[in-house]
Scaffold this active site. Structure first.
Site, PDB file in Angstrom:
ATOM      1  N   HIS A  37      -3.534   6.066   3.178  1.00 25.77           N
ATOM      2  CA  HIS A  37      -4.297   4.846   2.894  1.00 25.77           C
ATOM      3  C   HIS A  37      -3.743   3.607   3.599  1.00 25.77           C
ATOM      4  O   HIS A  37      -4.482   2.846   4.225  1.00 25.77           O
ATOM      5  CB  HIS A  37      -4.324   4.633   1.382  1.00 25.77           C
ATOM      6  N   ASP A  63       0.843  -1.182   0.000  1.00 23.08           N
ATOM      7  CA  ASP A  63       0.000   0.000   0.000  1.00 23.08           C
ATOM      8  C   ASP A  63       0.885   1.242   0.000  1.00 23.08           C
ATOM      9  O   ASP A  63       2.038   1.174  -0.435  1.00 23.08           O
ATOM     10  CB  ASP A  63      -0.918  -0.027   1.237  1.00 23.08           C
ATOM     11  N   SER A  75     -11.451  -1.261  -0.173  1.00 18.11           N
ATOM     12  CA  SER A  75     -10.121  -1.094   0.404  1.00 18.11           C
ATOM     13  C   SER A  75     -10.159  -1.359   1.895  1.00 18.11           C
ATOM     14  O   SER A  75      -9.174  -1.805   2.485  1.00 18.11           O
ATOM     15  CB  SER A  75      -9.610   0.333   0.177  1.00 18.11           C
ATOM     16  N   ASN A 113     -14.516  -0.259  -6.355  1.00 16.26           N
ATOM     17  CA  ASN A 113     -15.739   0.468  -6.015  1.00 16.26           C
ATOM     18  C   ASN A 113     -16.332   1.182  -7.225  1.00 16.26           C
ATOM     19  O   ASN A 113     -15.607   1.832  -7.983  1.00 16.26           O
ATOM     20  CB  ASN A 113     -15.444   1.513  -4.940  1.00 16.26           C
TER      21      ASN A 113
END
Length: 424
Positions: free
Chosen positions: A98, A57, A261, A196
């Protein structure tokens, strides 16, 4: 908004209070998924001790109180972060928060006895692999970063790899084939977010489309498929909550965010619990437990929206489950590569047979001995142009003759017994 195309989550806003002033119940009460999906019950069996999860990430800030002692190793594959992977790598449109949000949902340990955010596998360890997605400053391509990150994670002891990202395409580069095979061959479970709709992913994108990957769809607080915070596709394995989830930012504030996520690390944490409870179970067996114990919740499953149903952490670590009988992740991906990647065919020169010496110029070649019987045997030419048409003609003549005889007898019978044929 976090990284738009590559990271699949949206920060919805701050949750009530910032970290220093937050009361334990205010944060824990917001973590509805802990009880609704069986995690608090599963903790009676295991809390994920002994399992290492690599988070590929934007980097994981291990200085956050909830992640103190959680990050046991890391690296940077972007050329923009720190060597330990704990410096958030900012994209062009985000600050690199994130990865820390993902890690806190997965393995956060709170800030004390009953205080702060707690992850679904609070005794699991994290490997922080920082990537520079969404950044134009990195000299390493996104695809190469992923491949390098996977290999590093495997070589450094990852039991699970969490990938809360998507390429927004069904397909992936060939460089990923070997990287994912390397993970599968080393018994690592790879978990990936489905993507998404709210971020433009109308159908599941890679890496969640890669055979052997545990793809995660999302549902809302009512356990109904989320429209904006999920996607759909036949590769979805299970679904998990993807709306109104709480995470910790690198500055230690709490935020509420949506997206697969956030659903992916919840499933990665569940995988960590299963691996901890069943240390002798291989990756295929672990995935089978997660899938076989999923709750259909009144839906028709498997489906491209819910996969095999909603995760049930308590069932996954305690219920009796039949052994996996399907192909292993390695076999699935290998078969796909064989069918869909064009193999390089080695051209082998054909050996030309040595010709026999020709007959002398002044000699006529010998004629084959004549066999009278062959004159009466059919060959391809006579079968095609003589024998078969003749057979058809003869057969037709026989049928006409038989029909004429039958018709004559029929007429005679009618004349003798006309009442017998009044009704058919």
């Amino acid at each position: 908004m976090l990284a738009t195309a590559l990271f699949g989550g949206t920060v919805a806003g701050s949750v009530v209070l910032d970290a220093p002033a937050a009361h334990a119940d205010q944060i824990r009460d917001l973590q509805y998924w802990l009880t609704d999906y069986g995690f608090t019950e599963a903790w009676n069996t295991t809390r994920g001790a002994g399992v290492t999860v690599a988070v590929i990430d934007s980097g994981v800030d291990g200085s956050v109180a909830e992640l103190n002692g959680v990050v046991t190793g890391g690296t940077d594959v972007s050329g923009l972060g720190s060597a330990d992977g704990q410096t958030p790598v900012a994209g062009d449109d985000d600050d690199g928060e994130h990865g820390t949000l993902v890690a806190s949902l997965l393995a956060g340990r709170g800030t004390g006895d009953g205080t702060g955010l707690i992850g679904v596998a609070p005794e699991a360890s994290i490997l922080a692999v920082s990537v520079g997605f969404g950044s134009t400053r990195s000299t390493v391509t996104n695809d190469d970063q992923i491949a390098q990150g996977i290999r590093w994670a495997v070589d450094n002891g990852a039991d699970v790899i969490n990938m809360s990202l998507t390429r927004n395409t069904l397909y992936w580069p060939e460089s990923w084939d070997d990287a994912f095979l390397y993970a599968f061959e080393n018994d690592v479970v790879v978990v990936a977010a489905a993507g998404n709709r709210g971020s433009g992913t109308t159908e599941v994108g890679a890496p969640a489309t890669i055979p052997g990957v545990l793809a995660v769809g999302g549902v809302d607080r009512n356990k109904t498929a989320s429209f904006d915070a999920s996607s759909q596709g036949i590769t979805i394995a299970v679904s998990a909550p993807s709306e109104k989830l709480v995470g910790v930012m690198p500055d230690s504030t709490y935020v509420q965010w949506d997206g697969t996520s956030a659903a992916a690390p919840i499933v990665s944490g569940l995988v960590a619990l299963v691996r901890s409870a069943y240390p002798d179970l291989d990756a295929a067996g672990v995935m089978n437990r997660v899938i076989a114990t999923a709750n259909a919740n009144g839906q028709s499953v498997p489906s491209p929206i819910y996969g095999n149903g909603l995760i049930d952490a308590a069932a996954a670590v305690t219920r009796s489950v039949a052994p996996a009988t399907d192909a292993t992740p390695t076999e699935l991906l290998t078969e796909w590569i064989t069918l869909h990647r064009r193999a390089e065919i080695e051209v082998v020169p054909t050996e030309v047979p040595v010709e026999q010496a020709p007959a002398a110029a002044d000699e006529d070649p010998a004629l084959p001995a004549r066999n009278a019987l062959t004159a009466w045997l059919p060959n391809q030419l006579t079968l095609t142009y003589i024998s078969l048409p003749l057979a058809v003609l003869v057969g037709f003549g026989i049928l006409v003759t038989l029909f004429g005889i039958g018709a004559t007898r029929h007429i005679k019978r009618i004349r003798r017994n006309p009442k017998d044929f009044a009704q058919s």
